[in-house]
Motif scaffolding. Sequence first.
Motif, PDB file in Angstrom:
ATOM      1  N   ILE A  60       0.842  -1.172  -0.023  1.00 47.26           N
ATOM      2  CA  ILE A  60      -0.600  -0.204  -0.429  1.00 47.26           C
ATOM      3  C   ILE A  60       1.271   1.125   0.032  1.00 47.26           C
ATOM      4  O   ILE A  60       0.723   2.203  -1.024  1.00 47.26           O
ATOM      5  N   ALA A  61       1.640   1.570   0.710  1.00 46.26           N
ATOM      6  CA  ALA A  61       2.880   1.978   0.788  1.00 46.26           C
ATOM      7  C   ALA A  61       3.654   2.526  -0.613  1.00 46.26           C
ATOM      8  O   ALA A  61       3.217   3.720  -1.072  1.00 46.26           O
ATOM      9  N   VAL A  62       3.865   1.647  -1.190  1.00 46.73           N
ATOM     10  CA  VAL A  62       4.614   1.735  -2.606  1.00 46.73           C
ATOM     11  C   VAL A  62       3.133   1.898  -3.642  1.00 46.73           C
ATOM     12  O   VAL A  62       3.863   3.008  -4.277  1.00 46.73           O
ATOM     13  N   LEU A  63       2.743   2.072  -3.291  1.00 43.80           N
ATOM     14  CA  LEU A  63       0.926   1.842  -4.272  1.00 43.80           C
ATOM     15  C   LEU A  63       0.638   3.814  -4.203  1.00 43.80           C
ATOM     16  O   LEU A  63       0.649   4.499  -4.873  1.00 43.80           O
ATOM     17  N   ALA A  64       1.182   3.168  -3.186  1.00 41.10           N
ATOM     18  CA  ALA A  64       0.828   5.422  -2.582  1.00 41.10           C
ATOM     19  C   ALA A  64       1.695   6.616  -3.691  1.00 41.10           C
ATOM     20  O   ALA A  64       1.705   7.334  -3.737  1.00 41.10           O
ATOM     21  N   LEU A  65       3.338   5.411  -3.279  1.00 45.66           N
ATOM     22  CA  LEU A  65       3.935   6.978  -3.408  1.00 45.66           C
ATOM     23  C   LEU A  65       4.180   6.658  -4.667  1.00 45.66           C
ATOM     24  O   LEU A  65       3.969   7.622  -5.558  1.00 45.66           O
ATOM     25  N   ALA A  66       3.935   5.462  -5.583  1.00 41.27           N
ATOM     26  CA  ALA A  66       3.916   5.556  -7.149  1.00 41.27           C
ATOM     27  C   ALA A  66       3.167   6.875  -7.266  1.00 41.27           C
ATOM     28  O   ALA A  66       3.281   6.443  -8.712  1.00 41.27           O
ATOM     29  N   LEU A  67       1.969   6.730  -6.917  1.00 42.90           N
ATOM     30  CA  LEU A  67       0.812   7.280  -7.372  1.00 42.90           C
ATOM     31  C   LEU A  67       0.544   8.914  -7.421  1.00 42.90           C
ATOM     32  O   LEU A  67       0.116   9.224  -8.045  1.00 42.90           O
ATOM     33  N   ALA A  68       1.035   9.269  -6.564  1.00 40.47           N
ATOM     34  CA  ALA A  68       1.814  10.692  -5.863  1.00 40.47           C
ATOM     35  C   ALA A  68       2.802  10.996  -7.082  1.00 40.47           C
ATOM     36  O   ALA A  68       2.948  11.757  -7.258  1.00 40.47           O
ATOM     37  N   MET A  69       3.986  10.306  -6.747  1.00 39.11           N
ATOM     38  CA  MET A  69       4.894  10.570  -8.532  1.00 39.11           C
ATOM     39  C   MET A  69       4.247  10.455  -9.462  1.00 39.11           C
ATOM     40  O   MET A  69       5.153  11.264 -10.298  1.00 39.11           O
ATOM     41  N   GLY A  70       3.533  10.192 -10.224  1.00 40.99           N
ATOM     42  CA  GLY A  70       3.078   9.765 -10.990  1.00 40.99           C
ATOM     43  C   GLY A  70       2.224  11.005 -11.497  1.00 40.99           C
ATOM     44  O   GLY A  70       1.682  11.473 -12.393  1.00 40.99           O
ATOM     45  N   GLY A  71       1.753  11.911 -10.553  1.00 39.01           N
ATOM     46  CA  GLY A  71       0.754  12.938 -10.420  1.00 39.01           C
ATOM     47  C   GLY A  71       1.570  14.238 -11.114  1.00 39.01           C
ATOM     48  O   GLY A  71       1.196  15.415 -10.841  1.00 39.01           O
ATOM     49  N   CYS A  72       2.132  14.250 -11.965  1.00 37.09           N
ATOM     50  CA  CYS A  72       3.302  15.649 -12.423  1.00 37.09           C
ATOM     51  C   CYS A  72       2.827  16.281 -13.328  1.00 37.09           C
ATOM     52  O   CYS A  72       1.471  15.846 -13.573  1.00 37.09           O
ATOM     53  N   ALA A  73       2.457  17.345 -13.009  1.00 38.90           N
ATOM     54  CA  ALA A  73       1.304  18.505 -13.810  1.00 38.90           C
ATOM     55  C   ALA A  73       2.222  19.365 -14.628  1.00 38.90           C
ATOM     56  O   ALA A  73       3.505  19.696 -14.121  1.00 38.90           O
ATOM     57  N   THR A  74       1.885  19.823 -16.383  1.00 37.40           N
ATOM     58  CA  THR A  74       2.548  20.486 -16.991  1.00 37.40           C
ATOM     59  C   THR A  74       1.676  21.650 -17.670  1.00 37.40           C
ATOM     60  O   THR A  74       0.303  21.267 -18.169  1.00 37.40           O
ATOM     61  N   GLN A  75       1.741  22.824 -17.165  1.00 40.80           N
ATOM     62  CA  GLN A  75       1.101  23.608 -17.936  1.00 40.80           C
ATOM     63  C   GLN A  75       1.971  24.327 -19.307  1.00 40.80           C
ATOM     64  O   GLN A  75       3.249  24.847 -18.834  1.00 40.80           O
ATOM     65  N   ARG A  76       1.565  24.273 -20.581  1.00 35.93           N
ATOM     66  CA  ARG A  76       2.252  24.997 -21.366  1.00 35.93           C
ATOM     67  C   ARG A  76       1.906  26.020 -22.091  1.00 35.93           C
ATOM     68  O   ARG A  76       0.438  25.348 -22.633  1.00 35.93           O
ATOM     69  N   PHE A  77       2.101  26.691 -22.506  1.00 32.61           N
ATOM     70  CA  PHE A  77       2.082  27.938 -23.040  1.00 32.61           C
ATOM     71  C   PHE A  77       2.715  28.534 -25.221  1.00 32.61           C
ATOM     72  O   PHE A  77       3.981  28.679 -24.492  1.00 32.61           O
ATOM     73  N   ASP A  78       2.367  28.018 -25.483  1.00 29.93           N
ATOM     74  CA  ASP A  78       3.664  27.730 -27.073  1.00 29.93           C
ATOM     75  C   ASP A  78       2.558  28.917 -27.990  1.00 29.93           C
ATOM     76  O   ASP A  78       1.700  29.196 -27.914  1.00 29.93           O
ATOM     77  N   VAL A  79       3.451  29.735 -27.600  1.00 30.35           N
ATOM     78  CA  VAL A  79       4.003  31.513 -27.981  1.00 30.35           C
ATOM     79  C   VAL A  79       3.777  31.178 -29.927  1.00 30.35           C
ATOM     80  O   VAL A  79       3.299  31.957 -30.976  1.00 30.35           O
ATOM     81  N   GLN A  80       5.349  31.069 -30.238  1.00 28.68           N
ATOM     82  CA  GLN A  80       5.181  30.959 -31.893  1.00 28.68           C
ATOM     83  C   GLN A  80       5.923  28.958 -32.030  1.00 28.68           C
ATOM     84  O   GLN A  80       6.233  28.897 -30.650  1.00 28.68           O
ATOM     85  N   THR A  81       5.961  28.783 -33.065  1.00 27.24           N
ATOM     86  CA  THR A  81       5.818  27.027 -33.355  1.00 27.24           C
ATOM     87  C   THR A  81       7.567  27.629 -33.899  1.00 27.24           C
ATOM     88  O   THR A  81       7.685  28.774 -34.748  1.00 27.24           O
ATOM     89  N   ALA A  82       8.770  26.942 -33.299  1.00 29.13           N
ATOM     90  CA  ALA A  82       9.928  26.931 -33.259  1.00 29.13           C
ATOM     91  C   ALA A  82      10.220  25.550 -33.404  1.00 29.13           C
ATOM     92  O   ALA A  82      10.031  25.071 -32.109  1.00 29.13           O
ATOM     93  N   ASP A  83      11.687  25.410 -33.786  1.00 32.05           N
ATOM     94  CA  ASP A  83      12.712  24.558 -32.702  1.00 32.05           C
ATOM     95  C   ASP A  83      13.152  24.313 -31.384  1.00 32.05           C
ATOM     96  O   ASP A  83      12.934  25.225 -30.647  1.00 32.05           O
ATOM     97  N   GLN A  84      12.792  22.989 -30.700  1.00 33.68           N
ATOM     98  CA  GLN A  84      12.780  23.232 -29.617  1.00 33.68           C
ATOM     99  C   GLN A  84      14.047  24.156 -29.160  1.00 33.68           C
ATOM    100  O   GLN A  84      15.618  23.142 -29.456  1.00 33.68           O
ATOM    101  N   VAL A  85      14.519  24.500 -28.149  1.00 30.44           N
ATOM    102  CA  VAL A  85      15.461  24.994 -27.638  1.00 30.44           C
ATOM    103  C   VAL A  85      15.866  25.263 -26.243  1.00 30.44           C
ATOM    104  O   VAL A  85      14.404  24.571 -25.524  1.00 30.44           O
TER     105      VAL A  85
END
Length: 95
Positions: free
Chosen positions: A4-29
Amino acid sequence: MKKIAVLALALAMGGCATQRFDVQTADQVSPAFDDAQSFFVSGIGQSKEVDAAKVCGGASQVQRVETQLTPGNIALGMLTLGIYTPRQIRVYCTR
C-alpha cells in the motif's frame, strides 16, 4: 502494508502536472530561464510573475512559457506535508 505504501508513493509521483503555452512554433531549444518558484500551502492565494518578454529581449522573441510540478517538487511537498510546494517555470526564446 508495504504494498500500500509503495502504491501510494507511485500514485503521488505519477501525478506530475505541466502547463505549456506555445506562443510561436519553432525548434525546441534549451530554456533561457529555468527556476523553481516557492509556494506555501499548495500555493493557495499566491501568484508569481516572470516577465517573459524581458527574459527574451522582446515579446516577439518568446517561444514558450512552461510551468511544471516535477517529481522532486512533489517529494518536497510530501516531505513538508504540503507546507512548502515549489514549482518549476521555464521560458523558451526563439533563436
